[in-house]
Design a protein around this motif. Structure first.
Motif, PDB file in Angstrom:
ATOM      1  N   LEU A  34       0.834  -1.201   0.000  1.00  0.00           N
ATOM      2  CA  LEU A  34       0.000   0.000   0.000  1.00  0.00           C
ATOM      3  C   LEU A  34       0.869   1.251   0.000  1.00  0.00           C
ATOM      4  N   SER A  35       0.227   2.358  -0.337  1.00  0.00           N
ATOM      5  CA  SER A  35       0.938   3.633  -0.380  1.00  0.00           C
ATOM      6  C   SER A  35       0.237   4.631   0.534  1.00  0.00           C
ATOM      7  N   GLY A  36       0.975   5.635   0.951  1.00  0.00           N
ATOM      8  CA  GLY A  36       0.348   6.758   1.628  1.00  0.00           C
ATOM      9  C   GLY A  36      -0.101   7.759   0.574  1.00  0.00           C
ATOM     10  N   GLY A  37      -0.522   8.915   1.011  1.00  0.00           N
ATOM     11  CA  GLY A  37      -0.899   9.957   0.053  1.00  0.00           C
ATOM     12  C   GLY A  37      -2.401  10.145  -0.026  1.00  0.00           C
ATOM     13  N   SER A  38      -2.797  11.202  -0.714  1.00  0.00           N
ATOM     14  CA  SER A  38      -4.201  11.606  -0.715  1.00  0.00           C
ATOM     15  C   SER A  38      -5.075  10.728  -1.613  1.00  0.00           C
ATOM     16  N   THR A  39      -4.519  10.222  -2.697  1.00  0.00           N
ATOM     17  CA  THR A  39      -5.355   9.444  -3.621  1.00  0.00           C
ATOM     18  C   THR A  39      -5.722   8.072  -3.040  1.00  0.00           C
ATOM     19  N   PRO A  40      -4.748   7.333  -2.464  1.00  0.00           N
ATOM     20  CA  PRO A  40      -5.127   6.067  -1.833  1.00  0.00           C
ATOM     21  C   PRO A  40      -6.207   6.245  -0.766  1.00  0.00           C
ATOM     22  N   GLU A  67       6.797   3.944   4.569  1.00  0.00           N
ATOM     23  CA  GLU A  67       6.204   4.397   5.837  1.00  0.00           C
ATOM     24  C   GLU A  67       7.069   5.502   6.429  1.00  0.00           C
ATOM     25  N   ARG A  68       6.382   6.449   7.041  1.00  0.00           N
ATOM     26  CA  ARG A  68       7.094   7.511   7.757  1.00  0.00           C
ATOM     27  C   ARG A  68       7.553   6.950   9.101  1.00  0.00           C
ATOM     28  N   CYS A  69       8.741   7.347   9.559  1.00  0.00           N
ATOM     29  CA  CYS A  69       9.259   6.808  10.821  1.00  0.00           C
ATOM     30  C   CYS A  69       8.660   7.550  12.011  1.00  0.00           C
ATOM     31  N   SER A  77       1.389   8.766  10.125  1.00  0.00           N
ATOM     32  CA  SER A  77       1.628   7.352   9.827  1.00  0.00           C
ATOM     33  C   SER A  77       0.745   6.855   8.669  1.00  0.00           C
ATOM     34  N   ASN A  78       1.363   6.251   7.686  1.00  0.00           N
ATOM     35  CA  ASN A  78       0.587   5.666   6.583  1.00  0.00           C
ATOM     36  C   ASN A  78      -0.261   4.498   7.082  1.00  0.00           C
ATOM     37  N   TYR A  79       0.279   3.770   8.059  1.00  0.00           N
ATOM     38  CA  TYR A  79      -0.480   2.670   8.662  1.00  0.00           C
ATOM     39  C   TYR A  79      -1.755   3.208   9.309  1.00  0.00           C
ATOM     40  N   LEU A 135       1.285   2.744  -5.923  1.00  0.00           N
ATOM     41  CA  LEU A 135       2.217   3.857  -5.753  1.00  0.00           C
ATOM     42  C   LEU A 135       1.513   5.182  -5.974  1.00  0.00           C
ATOM     43  N   GLY A 136       2.008   6.208  -5.304  1.00  0.00           N
ATOM     44  CA  GLY A 136       1.622   7.578  -5.624  1.00  0.00           C
ATOM     45  C   GLY A 136       2.814   8.243  -6.284  1.00  0.00           C
ATOM     46  N   MET A 137       2.636   9.457  -6.714  1.00  0.00           N
ATOM     47  CA  MET A 137       3.778  10.227  -7.205  1.00  0.00           C
ATOM     48  C   MET A 137       3.701  11.634  -6.613  1.00  0.00           C
ATOM     49  N   GLY A 138       4.778  12.064  -6.000  1.00  0.00           N
ATOM     50  CA  GLY A 138       4.803  13.407  -5.423  1.00  0.00           C
ATOM     51  C   GLY A 138       4.977  14.467  -6.495  1.00  0.00           C
ATOM     52  N   ASP A 139       4.738  15.713  -6.124  1.00  0.00           N
ATOM     53  CA  ASP A 139       4.896  16.825  -7.077  1.00  0.00           C
ATOM     54  C   ASP A 139       6.320  16.905  -7.623  1.00  0.00           C
ATOM     55  N   GLY A 141       8.142  14.286  -8.360  1.00  0.00           N
ATOM     56  CA  GLY A 141       8.440  13.070  -9.133  1.00  0.00           C
ATOM     57  C   GLY A 141       8.907  11.910  -8.272  1.00  0.00           C
ATOM     58  N   HIS A 142       8.794  12.052  -6.931  1.00  0.00           N
ATOM     59  CA  HIS A 142       9.188  10.907  -6.086  1.00  0.00           C
ATOM     60  C   HIS A 142       8.110   9.842  -6.123  1.00  0.00           C
ATOM     61  N   THR A 143       8.526   8.639  -5.820  1.00  0.00           N
ATOM     62  CA  THR A 143       7.532   7.576  -5.649  1.00  0.00           C
ATOM     63  C   THR A 143       7.989   6.676  -4.512  1.00  0.00           C
ATOM     64  N   ALA A 144       7.024   5.960  -3.894  1.00  0.00           N
ATOM     65  CA  ALA A 144       7.280   5.321  -2.592  1.00  0.00           C
ATOM     66  C   ALA A 144       7.963   6.406  -1.756  1.00  0.00           C
ATOM     67  N   LYS A 171      12.545  10.765   8.449  1.00  0.00           N
ATOM     68  CA  LYS A 171      13.049   9.491   7.944  1.00  0.00           C
ATOM     69  C   LYS A 171      11.869   8.635   7.473  1.00  0.00           C
ATOM     70  N   ARG A 172      12.125   7.855   6.471  1.00  0.00           N
ATOM     71  CA  ARG A 172      11.104   6.940   5.936  1.00  0.00           C
ATOM     72  C   ARG A 172      11.762   5.590   5.686  1.00  0.00           C
ATOM     73  N   VAL A 173      10.965   4.536   5.757  1.00  0.00           N
ATOM     74  CA  VAL A 173      11.426   3.228   5.276  1.00  0.00           C
ATOM     75  C   VAL A 173      10.702   2.981   3.960  1.00  0.00           C
ATOM     76  N   SER A 194      -1.336  19.655 -10.035  1.00  0.00           N
ATOM     77  CA  SER A 194       0.075  19.860  -9.663  1.00  0.00           C
ATOM     78  C   SER A 194       0.971  18.723 -10.168  1.00  0.00           C
ATOM     79  N   LYS A 195       0.349  17.607 -10.575  1.00  0.00           N
ATOM     80  CA  LYS A 195       1.132  16.468 -11.056  1.00  0.00           C
ATOM     81  C   LYS A 195       1.223  16.425 -12.580  1.00  0.00           C
ATOM     82  N   ALA A 196       0.451  17.290 -13.246  1.00  0.00           N
ATOM     83  CA  ALA A 196       0.258  17.156 -14.701  1.00  0.00           C
ATOM     84  C   ALA A 196       1.566  17.228 -15.502  1.00  0.00           C
TER      85      ALA A 196
HETATM   86  C1  6PG Z   1       3.956   8.956   1.301  1.00  0.00           C
HETATM   87  C2  6PG Z   1       3.794   8.326  -0.024  1.00  0.00           C
HETATM   88  C3  6PG Z   1       4.206   9.131  -1.217  1.00  0.00           C
HETATM   89  C4  6PG Z   1       2.907   9.601  -1.879  1.00  0.00           C
HETATM   90  C5  6PG Z   1       3.151  10.744  -2.818  1.00  0.00           C
HETATM   91  C6  6PG Z   1       1.875  11.267  -3.440  1.00  0.00           C
HETATM   92  O1  6PG Z   1       3.952   8.251   2.276  1.00  0.00           O
HETATM   93  O2  6PG Z   1       4.075  10.194   1.331  1.00  0.00           O
HETATM   94  O3  6PG Z   1       3.687   7.006  -0.126  1.00  0.00           O
HETATM   95  O4  6PG Z   1       5.021   8.499  -2.134  1.00  0.00           O
HETATM   96  O5  6PG Z   1       2.294   8.546  -2.533  1.00  0.00           O
HETATM   97  O6  6PG Z   1       3.775  11.788  -2.115  1.00  0.00           O
HETATM   98  O7  6PG Z   1       1.054  11.766  -2.456  1.00  0.00           O
HETATM   99  P1  6PG Z   1      -0.334  12.485  -2.804  1.00  0.00           P
HETATM  100  O8  6PG Z   1      -1.235  11.443  -3.386  1.00  0.00           O
HETATM  101  O9  6PG Z   1      -0.815  12.982  -1.477  1.00  0.00           O
HETATM  102  O10 6PG Z   1       0.009  13.574  -3.738  1.00  0.00           O
END
Ligand code: 6PG
Length: 238
Positions: A34-40, A67-69, A77-79, A135-139, A141-144, A171-173, A194-196
């Motif tokens: 699983l991923s964190g972020g707003s879309t999940p 996961e955020r430490c 926490s993503n959990y 996976l999500g993608m940050g503004d 271009g990061h992922t995980a 820190k993140r794992v 913002s991701k376009a």
């Molecule tokens: C996290 C994520 C991270 C996230 C992206 C996109 O824990 O922050 O797993 O990789 O998926 O930052 O986040 P948004 O969907 O909120 O833009």
């Protein structure tokens, strides 16, 4: 690569949820990162609310791609986010949940969680294999939790690494490229204007795409799906 463009976050969530349900119907077990972020979050709300999907959660196994430490009760926490939006609302055995222990020392936890993946997941090519990595993608271009300034972590020989958020220093794992690209299926869930631009660069392999960790996602299975809303996809139409 497949692109699925939805009119809104909610219809993206619906689209993803149907595909997820199909996976649970066609497989004996489904191991998901699983991923964190707003879309999940919206996807989890959809899955929790739509009981008519009749997902057999007893065959679903949850892991985290990053996961955020922080402690599991921390709002970062993503959990915790997953518990609040999904796990607390469905009937899933607690033995099926393999969380990253964000409260532990990050280096020790990256090693421990790497072993959890080795011991609990089926293997392919000697590497743990997820059925699905979300996976999500940050503004940027990061992922995980692999950020542009530490893109080298992608090529780590380990299953998991410790990453540092470039702005907050948190820190993140994170799982690494070898685990992500060994998955049977990888899905990006990306929404918002913002991701376009990054979506365009990565999908069309233009501009600075090589500097974005998200462009390295390329599973050997070739099963890569980008779930986008119209805003995130708007620069693809030209
Ligand atoms: C996290 C994520 C991270 C996230 C992206 C996109 O824990 O922050 O797993 O990789 O998926 O930052 O986040 P948004 O969907 O909120 O833009």
């Amino acid at each position: 690569m497949q692109l699925i463009i939805s009119s809104s976050k909610e219809s993206l969530a619906e689209e993803f949820s149907y595909q997820f349900q199909e996976l649970t119907e066609t497989q004996a077990s489904v191991h998901v990162a699983l991923s964190g972020g707003s879309t999940p979050k919206v996807v989890f709300d959809y899955l929790a609310a739509h009981v008519e999907l009749e997902i057999d959660w007893s065959k679903v196994f949850f892991y985290w791609g990053d996961e955020r430490c922080v402690a599991p009760i921390d709002s970062e926490s993503n959990y915790k986010m997953t518990v609040d939006h999904l796990i607390s609302k469905i009937s899933i055995p607690k033995e099926n949940i393999f969380r990253v222990q964000g409260e532990n020392d990050p280096d020790a936890e990256a090693i421990r969680y790497g072993k959890v993946l080795d011991q609990s997941l089926p293997k392919a090519n000697g590497i743990p294999q997820f059925d699905l990595v979300m996976l999500g993608m940050g503004d940027d271009g990061h992922t995980a939790s692999i950020f542009p300034d530490s893109i080298n972590l992608w090529d780590s020989a380990k299953n998991c690494e410790v990453a540092t958020h470039p702005d907050s220093g948190q820190k993140r794992v994170t799982i690494t490229g070898k685990v992500i690209n060994n998955a049977k299926r990888v899905t990006f869930l990306v929404t918002g204007a913002s991701k376009a631009e990054k979506v365009r660069e990565i999908v069309k392999e233009e501009g600075n795409f090589r500097s974005y960790p998200a462009h390295l996602v390329n599973p050997a299975s070739a099963d890569l799906i980008w779930f986008l809303d119209e805003e995130a996809a708007k620069n693809l139409i030209s």
